[in-house]
Design a protein around this motif. Structure first.
Motif, PDB file in Angstrom:
ATOM      1  N   SER A   1       1.032  -1.115  -0.021  1.00  0.00           N
ATOM      2  CA  SER A   1      -0.127  -0.096  -0.060  1.00  0.00           C
ATOM      3  C   SER A   1       0.858   1.267  -0.042  1.00  0.00           C
ATOM      4  N   PRO A   2       0.518   2.396  -0.855  1.00  0.00           N
ATOM      5  CA  PRO A   2       1.365   3.438  -0.742  1.00  0.00           C
ATOM      6  C   PRO A   2       1.620   4.155   0.527  1.00  0.00           C
ATOM      7  N   GLU A   3       1.017   3.765   1.718  1.00  0.00           N
ATOM      8  CA  GLU A   3       1.391   4.438   2.812  1.00  0.00           C
ATOM      9  C   GLU A   3       2.705   3.948   3.350  1.00  0.00           C
ATOM     10  N   TYR A   4       3.353   2.858   2.769  1.00  0.00           N
ATOM     11  CA  TYR A   4       4.546   2.244   3.220  1.00  0.00           C
ATOM     12  C   TYR A   4       5.560   2.724   2.126  1.00  0.00           C
ATOM     13  N   CYS A   5       5.094   3.411   0.906  1.00  0.00           N
ATOM     14  CA  CYS A   5       6.275   3.815   0.245  1.00  0.00           C
ATOM     15  C   CYS A   5       5.569   4.985  -0.613  1.00  0.00           C
ATOM     16  N   PRO A   6       5.352   6.065  -0.152  1.00  0.00           N
ATOM     17  CA  PRO A   6       4.673   7.561  -0.745  1.00  0.00           C
ATOM     18  C   PRO A   6       5.507   7.862  -1.950  1.00  0.00           C
ATOM     19  N   HIS A   7       6.936   7.585  -1.979  1.00  0.00           N
ATOM     20  CA  HIS A   7       7.814   7.963  -3.042  1.00  0.00           C
ATOM     21  C   HIS A   7       8.275   7.382  -3.835  1.00  0.00           C
ATOM     22  N   THR A   8       7.624   6.173  -3.831  1.00  0.00           N
ATOM     23  CA  THR A   8       8.073   5.342  -5.311  1.00  0.00           C
ATOM     24  C   THR A   8       7.555   5.744  -6.442  1.00  0.00           C
ATOM     25  N   GLY A   9       8.076   5.378  -7.702  1.00  0.00           N
ATOM     26  CA  GLY A   9       7.805   6.208  -8.831  1.00  0.00           C
ATOM     27  C   GLY A   9       6.504   6.045  -9.243  1.00  0.00           C
TER      28      GLY A   9
END
Length: 347
Positions: free
Chosen positions: A271-279
């Motif tokens: 989920s994006p909460e764990y990786c907010p800056h991924t591409g």
């Protein structure tokens, strides 16, 4: 373009997870690949290896799942300066091609030359990773790739598949990555699974989990190929909402895989909460605990992790992405070690 010399590396003083490891005494070797030439949305993945390494000493070494597995040695190779420089040279050229394609249906002669140069550079990167991985395998160690975008581990998957033709590929990702030469790039981050599953050395099976962003062509390819099984995020969530257990889902995933498994983990599978800056973040996906439980179920099922990769970690204004990436890498390392034949009990 300057000559690529993989022997030129960046140096740093502390090892992965703060451990003073050596190549010779380590069971698992991590290959850093600072690469994001063909990324099509956000940026920063080429800084992933350094980002994860810097955050890694924050991880407590004792782990509830696998105790002191780290004592078998996790060694991070030095980040290759020449590869990073090649990435920095080629990325603006790839962006120019992308911009040109957005303005026109076809590329002019100059843009085609740039495209060919990018494709040659991406092949060079993949070949370098392959040679590193093959050497690691010859030394009886487990090879892992820390990217970089998701094109980074192709060479590692190739070396593993050549060594273990019966290997299955567990692919955790928001994206199917089954596009054919996306934007004309032969080794696009969006094409890695297409490339892998159409290679002469392809794995015996591709099993995808948490996929939630894909084209009609990718869906059709997955449906047509008996050696590709996709567990779409929307279908998984519907079953969970209707009462199915996560254990049951994990067991169904494992049943699709052979005894030997390579794990390819794009952090945007979370989920994006764990990786907010991924591409290329996509709503939905797995929690950190769900991902770890899937790996736990895989190892408890008796399957052996013979290699893996972690990709698309990108730093933000703080260490959150790197912190999550480091902890996920630690879990992947530990499960890989625990899955080896000499580790019998998981209790």
């Amino acid at each position: 373009m300057s000559t690529f010399d993989p022997s030129v590396t960046a140096s740093y003083t502390t090892g992965l997870f703060g451990l003073p490891t050596s190549y010779e005494q380590s069971r698992l070797i991590v290959i850093p690949v600072p690469w994001e030439v063909t990324t099509s949305y956000g940026s920063g993945a080429s800084l992933g290896p350094e980002c994860v390494w810097k955050a890694s000493p924050q991880v407590d070494l004792f782990d509830f799942d696998f105790g002191l597995a780290y004592e078998q040695g996790y060694h991070l190779l030095e980040i290759p300066t020449a590869l990073r420089e090649l990435n920095n040279q080629l990325k603006p050229k790839a962006l120019a091609i992308r911009d040109s394609l957005e303005r026109h249906d076809e590329l002019d002669a100059a843009s085609l030359d740039l495209q060919n140069e990018v494709n040659r550079g991406c092949a060079q990167m993949s070949d370098w990773v392959y040679e590193q991985s093959r050497r690691i395998i010859e030394h009886g160690k487990i090879p892992a790739v820390l990217g970089g975008d998701h094109s980074s581990p192709e060479g590692n998957i190739r070396a593993i598949a050549e060594k273990h033709p019966d290997v299955g590929l567990l692919h955790i990702d928001a994206h199917a990555d089954l596009r054919f030469q996306y934007q004309g790039f032969q080794r696009s981050h969006a094409s890695i699974m297409n490339n892998v599953m159409n290679a002469s050395w392809r794995p015996a099976k591709l099993v995808q989990v948490a996929i939630r962003d894909f084209s009609q062509e990718e869906y059709q390819l997955s449906e047509q190929r008996a050696d590709i099984q996709t567990f779409y995020d929307a279908k998984i969530k519907a079953e969970l909402f209707e009462g199915r257990s996560w254990l049951s889902v994990c067991e169904a995933v494992c049943r699709e895989l052979p005894e030997k498994v390579y794990v390819s983990f794009d952090i945007d599978g979370l989920s994006p909460e764990y990786c907010p800056h991924t591409g290329t973040p996509v709503p939905g996906g797995l929690s950190f605990d769900q991902a770890n439980y899937l790996l736990r179920t895989l190892v408890r099922s008796g399957r052996k992790i013979v290699g893996f990769d972690l990709n698309e970690v990108a730093p933000g204004d703080d260490e959150w992405d790197g912190n999550v990436g480091a902890r996920l890498l630690y879990k992947l390392c530990g499960w890989a070690i625990l899955s080896q034949p000499h580790n019998v009990s998981l209790d």
